[in-house]
Design an enzyme around this catalytic site. Sequence first.
Site, PDB file in Angstrom:
ATOM      1  CB  ALA A 170      -1.651   7.516  16.562  1.00  0.00           C
ATOM      2  CG  HIS A 180      -7.509  12.615   3.557  1.00  0.00           C
ATOM      3  ND1 HIS A 180      -8.191  13.214   4.572  1.00  0.00           N
ATOM      4  CD2 HIS A 180      -6.328  12.179   4.083  1.00  0.00           C
ATOM      5  CE1 HIS A 180      -7.467  13.141   5.688  1.00  0.00           C
ATOM      6  NE2 HIS A 180      -6.325  12.529   5.411  1.00  0.00           N
ATOM      7  CG  MET A 237       0.235   5.084   5.019  1.00  0.00           C
ATOM      8  SD  MET A 237       1.375   6.477   5.192  1.00  0.00           S
ATOM      9  CE  MET A 237       2.330   5.982   6.621  1.00  0.00           C
ATOM     10  CB  THR A 289      -6.579  13.071  11.361  1.00  0.00           C
ATOM     11  OG1 THR A 289      -5.624  12.060  11.062  1.00  0.00           O
ATOM     12  CG2 THR A 289      -5.897  14.272  11.991  1.00  0.00           C
ATOM     13  CE  LYS A 294      -9.050   9.215   5.405  1.00  0.00           C
ATOM     14  NZ  LYS A 294      -8.367   8.009   5.900  1.00  0.00           N
ATOM     15  CG  ASN A 353      -2.003  12.502  11.513  1.00  0.00           C
ATOM     16  OD1 ASN A 353      -0.781  12.576  11.557  1.00  0.00           O
ATOM     17  ND2 ASN A 353      -2.729  13.041  10.548  1.00  0.00           N
ATOM     18  CG  PHE A 354       1.647   7.228  13.792  1.00  0.00           C
ATOM     19  CD1 PHE A 354       2.234   6.941  15.001  1.00  0.00           C
ATOM     20  CD2 PHE A 354       0.606   6.431  13.353  1.00  0.00           C
ATOM     21  CE1 PHE A 354       1.806   5.864  15.769  1.00  0.00           C
ATOM     22  CE2 PHE A 354       0.173   5.353  14.100  1.00  0.00           C
ATOM     23  CZ  PHE A 354       0.772   5.066  15.314  1.00  0.00           C
ATOM     24  N   GLY A 413       0.805  -1.219   0.000  1.00  0.00           N
ATOM     25  CA  GLY A 413       0.000   0.000   0.000  1.00  0.00           C
ATOM     26  C   GLY A 413       0.839   1.271   0.000  1.00  0.00           C
TER      27      GLY A 413
HETATM   28  P1  NAD Z   1      -3.669   1.497   0.789  1.00  0.00           P
HETATM   29  O1  NAD Z   1      -5.012   1.060   0.318  1.00  0.00           O
HETATM   30  O2  NAD Z   1      -2.702   2.096  -0.183  1.00  0.00           O
HETATM   31  O3  NAD Z   1      -2.919   0.258   1.503  1.00  0.00           O
HETATM   32  C1  NAD Z   1      -3.571  -0.627   2.373  1.00  0.00           C
HETATM   33  C2  NAD Z   1      -2.828  -1.954   2.295  1.00  0.00           C
HETATM   34  O4  NAD Z   1      -3.437  -2.869   3.208  1.00  0.00           O
HETATM   35  C3  NAD Z   1      -2.903  -2.584   0.903  1.00  0.00           C
HETATM   36  O5  NAD Z   1      -1.629  -3.035   0.511  1.00  0.00           O
HETATM   37  C4  NAD Z   1      -3.876  -3.773   1.095  1.00  0.00           C
HETATM   38  O6  NAD Z   1      -3.548  -4.886   0.269  1.00  0.00           O
HETATM   39  C5  NAD Z   1      -3.647  -4.103   2.561  1.00  0.00           C
HETATM   40  N1  NAD Z   1      -4.848  -4.750   3.092  1.00  0.00           N
HETATM   41  C6  NAD Z   1      -6.105  -4.242   3.126  1.00  0.00           C
HETATM   42  N2  NAD Z   1      -6.950  -5.157   3.622  1.00  0.00           N
HETATM   43  C7  NAD Z   1      -6.213  -6.248   3.912  1.00  0.00           C
HETATM   44  C8  NAD Z   1      -6.519  -7.513   4.462  1.00  0.00           C
HETATM   45  N3  NAD Z   1      -7.787  -7.833   4.813  1.00  0.00           N
HETATM   46  N4  NAD Z   1      -5.496  -8.391   4.644  1.00  0.00           N
HETATM   47  C9  NAD Z   1      -4.240  -8.081   4.305  1.00  0.00           C
HETATM   48  N5  NAD Z   1      -3.887  -6.895   3.759  1.00  0.00           N
HETATM   49  C10 NAD Z   1      -4.871  -5.997   3.586  1.00  0.00           C
HETATM   50  O7  NAD Z   1      -3.945   2.503   1.983  1.00  0.00           O
HETATM   51  P2  NAD Z   1      -2.916   3.512   2.707  1.00  0.00           P
HETATM   52  O8  NAD Z   1      -3.101   4.870   2.127  1.00  0.00           O
HETATM   53  O9  NAD Z   1      -1.562   2.891   2.754  1.00  0.00           O
HETATM   54  O10 NAD Z   1      -3.577   3.569   4.164  1.00  0.00           O
HETATM   55  C11 NAD Z   1      -3.699   2.399   4.956  1.00  0.00           C
HETATM   56  C12 NAD Z   1      -4.439   2.742   6.244  1.00  0.00           C
HETATM   57  O11 NAD Z   1      -3.652   3.658   7.014  1.00  0.00           O
HETATM   58  C13 NAD Z   1      -5.791   3.440   6.039  1.00  0.00           C
HETATM   59  O12 NAD Z   1      -6.680   3.017   7.052  1.00  0.00           O
HETATM   60  C14 NAD Z   1      -5.455   4.922   6.205  1.00  0.00           C
HETATM   61  O13 NAD Z   1      -6.558   5.698   6.592  1.00  0.00           O
HETATM   62  C15 NAD Z   1      -4.430   4.824   7.302  1.00  0.00           C
HETATM   63  N6  NAD Z   1      -3.509   5.965   7.401  1.00  0.00           N
HETATM   64  C16 NAD Z   1      -3.170   6.333   8.663  1.00  0.00           C
HETATM   65  C17 NAD Z   1      -2.239   7.336   8.861  1.00  0.00           C
HETATM   66  C18 NAD Z   1      -1.818   7.645  10.264  1.00  0.00           C
HETATM   67  O14 NAD Z   1      -0.935   8.511  10.465  1.00  0.00           O
HETATM   68  N7  NAD Z   1      -2.387   6.961  11.269  1.00  0.00           N
HETATM   69  C19 NAD Z   1      -1.666   7.993   7.757  1.00  0.00           C
HETATM   70  C20 NAD Z   1      -2.025   7.580   6.468  1.00  0.00           C
HETATM   71  C21 NAD Z   1      -2.947   6.548   6.311  1.00  0.00           C
END
Ligand code: NAD
Length: 269
Positions: free
Chosen positions: A121, A154, A14, A165, A158, A123-124, A12
């Site tokens: 969190a 966003h 992140m 956040t 998303k 948001n990190f 993904g």
């Molecule tokens: P993305 O869709 O690009 O990546 C998600 C990854 O998770 C993908 O590779 C997908 O294959 C995998 N995945 C999803 N469901 C799965 C499952 N059931 N089993 C195994 N793998 C699975 O999304 P992203 O932009 O990388 O964001 C991922 C998450 O992180 C989202 O929930 C997003 O809101 C969150 N996020 C949080 C922060 C933070 O600071 N806390 C920052 C950015 C994104």
Amino acid sequence: MAVKIAVTGFGGRMGRALAAAVVQSGQAELSAAVVRRGSSLVGADAGEVAGLGRNGLAIVDDLGQADFDVLIDFTAPDATRDNADFCARKGRPIVIGTTGFDERQKSAVLAQAERVPLCLASNFSTGVNLCFNLLETAARVLGDESDIEIVEAHHRHKVDAPSGTALSMGEVVADTLGRDLSQVAVYGREGQTGARERDTIGFATVRGGDVVGEHTVMFMAEGERVEITHKASSRLSFARGAVRAALWLVAEGRTPGHYDMRDVLGLKN
Ligand code: NAD
């Protein structure tokens, strides 16, 4: 010795940013890159997939094959629940960045904090966590005499709204004012809504393009308005924070429990 970090959701947006942040930290090594079961990325070189050059680490689709001191998980709610359960059984700390949990999913995940250190969190980034403290101050000073609205934007991919956040910002403000967010939140408006009720906290969501993440909390009083805004321009801001949290969780003496990024940054009052 370098801390061994495993990353789930490696395919993904992140996941790739986390790979770069682990390398940049200089204190950790990427010891496992885990993708969704059956993904076409299985067996590929993790460094190459992350755009960092070959590192000889083959991507796997089973966390059970991973060797790690701490896991960083930015995936989806059900996957995170399973990964947190796995870490609890193995006695490994976990950093969770996934958003969009419902109450049931969230309590299942947080239950694992009884067994291992767990940092969750929405948001990190350092900046957003600093904003949480600024929001407490603003709410204390202005909250009862102003209308409070939260606007977030966003990228088009998303899947949850409002952002985790934005909800955390709403919770910080509501808690400071002694309000229950589930009672006072208004998620979007349409048609004959009637006049705004003073105690409500409004949310508005914008989705499009490649916006990494923008949040503004407005305190609108008679004759003046204060806005607290954070703009993320790179996913590395989240990834660096998550790696910092991972290193903090494995520090000697860290006991099982539920932590967040404000604990990691020492921002709790
Ligand atoms: P993305 O869709 O690009 O990546 C998600 C990854 O998770 C993908 O590779 C997908 O294959 C995998 N995945 C999803 N469901 C799965 C499952 N059931 N089993 C195994 N793998 C699975 O999304 P992203 O932009 O990388 O964001 C991922 C998450 O992180 C989202 O929930 C997003 O809101 C969150 N996020 C949080 C922060 C933070 O600071 N806390 C920052 C950015 C994104």
